[in-house]
Design a protein around this motif. Structure first.
Motif, PDB file in Angstrom:
ATOM      1  N   TRP A 131       0.885  -1.250  -0.171  1.00  0.00           N
ATOM      2  CA  TRP A 131      -0.157  -0.046   0.059  1.00  0.00           C
ATOM      3  C   TRP A 131       0.842   1.390   0.032  1.00  0.00           C
ATOM      4  CZ3 TRP A 131      -4.771  -0.522   3.754  1.00  0.00           C
ATOM      5  CH2 TRP A 131      -5.665  -1.457   3.512  1.00  0.00           C
ATOM      6  N   ARG A 132       0.545   2.029  -0.859  1.00  0.00           N
ATOM      7  CA  ARG A 132       0.995   3.621  -0.926  1.00  0.00           C
ATOM      8  C   ARG A 132      -0.262   4.691  -0.317  1.00  0.00           C
ATOM      9  NH1 ARG A 132       3.396   7.512  -5.520  1.00  0.00           N
ATOM     10  NH2 ARG A 132       3.538   9.425  -4.135  1.00  0.00           N
ATOM     11  N   TRP A 133      -1.305   3.944  -0.667  1.00  0.00           N
ATOM     12  CA  TRP A 133      -2.421   4.724  -0.412  1.00  0.00           C
ATOM     13  C   TRP A 133      -3.502   3.807   0.599  1.00  0.00           C
ATOM     14  CZ3 TRP A 133      -1.397   5.301  -5.584  1.00  0.00           C
ATOM     15  CH2 TRP A 133      -0.613   6.381  -5.818  1.00  0.00           C
ATOM     16  N   PRO A 134      -4.549   4.136   1.190  1.00  0.00           N
ATOM     17  CA  PRO A 134      -5.386   3.111   1.476  1.00  0.00           C
ATOM     18  C   PRO A 134      -6.026   2.446   0.355  1.00  0.00           C
ATOM     19  CG  PRO A 134      -5.909   5.158   2.640  1.00  0.00           C
ATOM     20  CD  PRO A 134      -4.817   5.415   1.972  1.00  0.00           C
ATOM     21  N   PHE A 135      -5.923   1.069   0.695  1.00  0.00           N
ATOM     22  CA  PHE A 135      -6.371  -0.106  -0.432  1.00  0.00           C
ATOM     23  C   PHE A 135      -5.740   0.389  -1.786  1.00  0.00           C
ATOM     24  CE2 PHE A 135      -9.481   0.358   2.976  1.00  0.00           C
ATOM     25  CZ  PHE A 135      -9.615  -1.064   3.408  1.00  0.00           C
ATOM     26  N   ASN A 136      -4.523   0.984  -1.728  1.00  0.00           N
ATOM     27  CA  ASN A 136      -3.970   1.683  -2.939  1.00  0.00           C
ATOM     28  C   ASN A 136      -4.885   2.442  -3.984  1.00  0.00           C
ATOM     29  OD1 ASN A 136      -1.214   1.139  -2.764  1.00  0.00           O
ATOM     30  ND2 ASN A 136      -1.480  -1.179  -3.542  1.00  0.00           N
ATOM     31  N   LEU A 137      -5.749   3.154  -3.377  1.00  0.00           N
ATOM     32  CA  LEU A 137      -6.634   3.819  -3.981  1.00  0.00           C
ATOM     33  C   LEU A 137      -6.171   5.556  -3.792  1.00  0.00           C
ATOM     34  CD1 LEU A 137     -10.224   2.529  -3.172  1.00  0.00           C
ATOM     35  CD2 LEU A 137      -9.117   2.282  -5.616  1.00  0.00           C
ATOM     36  N   GLU A 138      -5.664   5.885  -4.676  1.00  0.00           N
ATOM     37  CA  GLU A 138      -5.125   7.400  -4.657  1.00  0.00           C
ATOM     38  C   GLU A 138      -5.984   8.210  -4.280  1.00  0.00           C
ATOM     39  OE1 GLU A 138      -2.001  10.461  -6.878  1.00  0.00           O
ATOM     40  OE2 GLU A 138      -2.805   8.558  -8.114  1.00  0.00           O
ATOM     41  N   GLY A 139      -7.482   8.289  -4.732  1.00  0.00           N
ATOM     42  CA  GLY A 139      -8.388   9.121  -4.355  1.00  0.00           C
ATOM     43  C   GLY A 139      -9.020   8.983  -2.952  1.00  0.00           C
ATOM     44  N   LEU A 140      -8.657   7.867  -2.151  1.00  0.00           N
ATOM     45  CA  LEU A 140      -9.020   7.823  -1.034  1.00  0.00           C
ATOM     46  C   LEU A 140      -8.262   8.360   0.290  1.00  0.00           C
ATOM     47  CD1 LEU A 140     -11.321   6.244   0.336  1.00  0.00           C
ATOM     48  CD2 LEU A 140      -9.998   4.199   0.720  1.00  0.00           C
ATOM     49  N   HIS A 141      -9.012   9.305   0.708  1.00  0.00           N
ATOM     50  CA  HIS A 141      -8.517  10.096   1.735  1.00  0.00           C
ATOM     51  C   HIS A 141      -9.142   9.739   3.281  1.00  0.00           C
ATOM     52  CE1 HIS A 141      -5.742  13.126  -0.609  1.00  0.00           C
ATOM     53  NE2 HIS A 141      -6.637  12.300  -1.551  1.00  0.00           N
ATOM     54  N   LEU A 142      -8.420   9.176   4.287  1.00  0.00           N
ATOM     55  CA  LEU A 142      -9.219   8.724   5.391  1.00  0.00           C
ATOM     56  C   LEU A 142      -8.789   9.681   6.604  1.00  0.00           C
ATOM     57  CD1 LEU A 142      -9.046   4.793   5.028  1.00  0.00           C
ATOM     58  CD2 LEU A 142     -10.787   6.449   4.415  1.00  0.00           C
ATOM     59  N   ASP A 143      -9.615  10.132   7.365  1.00  0.00           N
ATOM     60  CA  ASP A 143      -9.296  10.512   8.592  1.00  0.00           C
ATOM     61  C   ASP A 143      -8.632   9.448   9.597  1.00  0.00           C
ATOM     62  OD1 ASP A 143     -10.103  13.097   7.966  1.00  0.00           O
ATOM     63  OD2 ASP A 143     -12.145  12.919   8.724  1.00  0.00           O
ATOM     64  N   SER A 144      -9.262   8.321   9.502  1.00  0.00           N
ATOM     65  CA  SER A 144      -8.765   7.273  10.313  1.00  0.00           C
ATOM     66  C   SER A 144      -8.875   6.007   9.735  1.00  0.00           C
ATOM     67  CB  SER A 144      -9.654   7.226  11.765  1.00  0.00           C
ATOM     68  OG  SER A 144     -10.724   7.041  11.458  1.00  0.00           O
ATOM     69  N   LEU A 145      -7.781   5.050   9.850  1.00  0.00           N
ATOM     70  CA  LEU A 145      -7.769   3.526   9.404  1.00  0.00           C
ATOM     71  C   LEU A 145      -7.485   2.749  10.778  1.00  0.00           C
ATOM     72  CD1 LEU A 145      -7.846   1.543   7.334  1.00  0.00           C
ATOM     73  CD2 LEU A 145      -5.302   2.042   6.861  1.00  0.00           C
ATOM     74  N   THR A 146      -8.563   1.910  10.979  1.00  0.00           N
ATOM     75  CA  THR A 146      -8.167   1.111  12.096  1.00  0.00           C
ATOM     76  C   THR A 146      -8.403  -0.310  11.789  1.00  0.00           C
ATOM     77  OG1 THR A 146      -9.527   2.775  13.496  1.00  0.00           O
ATOM     78  CG2 THR A 146      -9.069   0.435  14.325  1.00  0.00           C
ATOM     79  N   ILE A 147      -7.360  -1.044  12.453  1.00  0.00           N
ATOM     80  CA  ILE A 147      -7.271  -2.588  12.191  1.00  0.00           C
ATOM     81  C   ILE A 147      -7.494  -3.203  13.592  1.00  0.00           C
ATOM     82  CG2 ILE A 147      -5.565  -4.558  11.679  1.00  0.00           C
ATOM     83  CD1 ILE A 147      -4.107  -2.882   9.849  1.00  0.00           C
ATOM     84  N   ALA A 148      -8.657  -3.774  13.630  1.00  0.00           N
ATOM     85  CA  ALA A 148      -9.042  -4.648  14.870  1.00  0.00           C
ATOM     86  C   ALA A 148      -8.513  -5.952  14.582  1.00  0.00           C
ATOM     87  CB  ALA A 148     -10.547  -4.498  15.120  1.00  0.00           C
ATOM     88  N   LEU A 149      -7.500  -6.501  15.391  1.00  0.00           N
ATOM     89  CA  LEU A 149      -7.015  -7.916  14.963  1.00  0.00           C
ATOM     90  C   LEU A 149      -8.123  -8.917  15.395  1.00  0.00           C
ATOM     91  CD1 LEU A 149      -3.379  -7.418  17.020  1.00  0.00           C
ATOM     92  CD2 LEU A 149      -4.054  -7.297  14.434  1.00  0.00           C
ATOM     93  N   GLN A 150      -8.461 -10.105  14.647  1.00  0.00           N
ATOM     94  CA  GLN A 150      -9.442 -10.979  14.997  1.00  0.00           C
ATOM     95  C   GLN A 150      -9.089 -11.594  16.026  1.00  0.00           C
ATOM     96  OE1 GLN A 150      -9.915 -13.956  11.668  1.00  0.00           O
ATOM     97  NE2 GLN A 150     -11.760 -12.855  11.309  1.00  0.00           N
ATOM     98  N   SER A 151     -10.185 -11.926  16.816  1.00  0.00           N
ATOM     99  CA  SER A 151     -10.191 -12.502  18.309  1.00  0.00           C
ATOM    100  C   SER A 151      -9.711 -13.946  18.208  1.00  0.00           C
ATOM    101  CB  SER A 151     -11.606 -12.608  19.001  1.00  0.00           C
ATOM    102  OG  SER A 151     -12.354 -13.646  17.987  1.00  0.00           O
ATOM    103  N   ALA A 152      -9.207 -14.444  19.262  1.00  0.00           N
ATOM    104  CA  ALA A 152      -8.408 -15.718  19.224  1.00  0.00           C
ATOM    105  C   ALA A 152      -9.255 -17.000  18.684  1.00  0.00           C
ATOM    106  CB  ALA A 152      -7.962 -15.779  20.593  1.00  0.00           C
ATOM    107  N   THR A 153     -10.453 -16.802  19.038  1.00  0.00           N
ATOM    108  CA  THR A 153     -11.372 -18.148  18.680  1.00  0.00           C
ATOM    109  C   THR A 153     -11.371 -18.212  17.106  1.00  0.00           C
ATOM    110  OG1 THR A 153     -13.266 -16.763  18.855  1.00  0.00           O
ATOM    111  CG2 THR A 153     -12.519 -17.988  20.705  1.00  0.00           C
TER     112      THR A 153
END
Length: 279
Positions: A131-153
């Protein structure tokens, strides 16, 4: 007999007032899509380990925020931009992270996206490496990008829990941070994911490699200096079990002694955090 007057209806109000009313309809909270459990969450069903921190809110859906756009064409035309800007769009996909999620959006909807949260296995963080931009979409400008790790189960590899996936993903995360643009805040939430090391220990590893890699690319790499696309301020939240990066302009090229002096407080803060974590 009471006669309803036309100016009593929502559509008769000035558009500015309708936009203010929208703020009460849409969940624009900072952690929309996440929540604190009322009781500690169980990390693994077969163990006694529990988790206290932010977890994924399984009852949250972006569509609930956007129902107001279905009322009529006028509201859709007036409120689409504001509604998409305020809504957190949660993508739950354990296998693929790419631009396919947005291909059915209209141009105004895509341009208005500001807040996206991904929920997937941490050992697939390498999918973000290019990635250089979110999802490699140059036109996408995000205030926040969050990754929630998947739960252990849900986090399994060949039926066996992978307990060292965070350490194996460190370089991928650091590489992403050096390239990523068009994101103001980048956040990783543990979300009760099971690990053999404390989540904060992995955060310390990420920050250590950020500093090490930045120094190498500036002064020691064969094609130095290679400056990061974005510099980040970073912060660990012990209550949330999350850490966040806030985008800043790239650091200027300076003589190495000046650079070492510039980052010395960051190194000292990291060393203090590591010492506190080991005690």
């Amino acid at each position: 007999m009471t006669i309803a007057r036309p100016n009593a209806f929502l559509l008769s109000l000035p558009v500015e007032l309708r936009l203010q009313i929208l703020e009460y309809v849409i969940d624009g909270a900072a952690n929309a899509g996440l929540k604190y459990p009322t009781v500690p969450a169980t990390v693994r069903p077969e163990s006694n380990r529990t988790f206290q921190g932010l977890i994924l809110d399984l009852g949250y859906y972006a569509s609930a925020n956007l129902n107001v756009l279905l009322v009529c064409r006028q509201l859709r035309n007036e409120l689409t931009k504001a509604a998409f800007q305020r809504t957190v769009f949660v993508i739950r996909d354990p296998y693929y992270v790419n631009a396919k999620y947005f291909r059915n959006l209209q141009r105004i909807q895509l341009d208005s996206l500001r807040r996206v949260m991904l929920v997937f296995q941490a050992y697939r963080l390498s999918q973000l490496t290019s990635w250089r931009w979110p999802f490699n979409l140059e036109g996408l400008h995000l205030d926040s990008l969050t990754i929630a790790l998947q739960s252990a189960t849900q986090h399994t590899v060949g039926g066996v829990l992978s307990e060292d996936y965070l350490a194996n993903s460190t370089r991928d995360v650091v590489g992403l941070l050096r390239r990523l643009e068009h994101v103001n805040r980048f956040k990783i939430v543990q979300n009760a994911a099971f690990t053999t090391q404390r989540f904060q220990s992995w955060y310390n590893q990420v920050i250590g490699l950020v500093l090490k890699e930045d120094h190498y690319q500036r002064y020691d790499a064969p094609d130095a200096p290679q400056i990061e696309a974005t510099w980040w301020d970073w912060h660990f939240d012990a209550a949330e079990k999350s850490f966040e990066f806030i985008a800043r302009p790239a650091k200027p090229v300076v003589p190495e002694p000046d650079y070492i002096e510039m980052v010395a407080p960051l190194v000292a803060r990291l060393m203090s955090a590591m010492e506190a974590g080991s005690s």
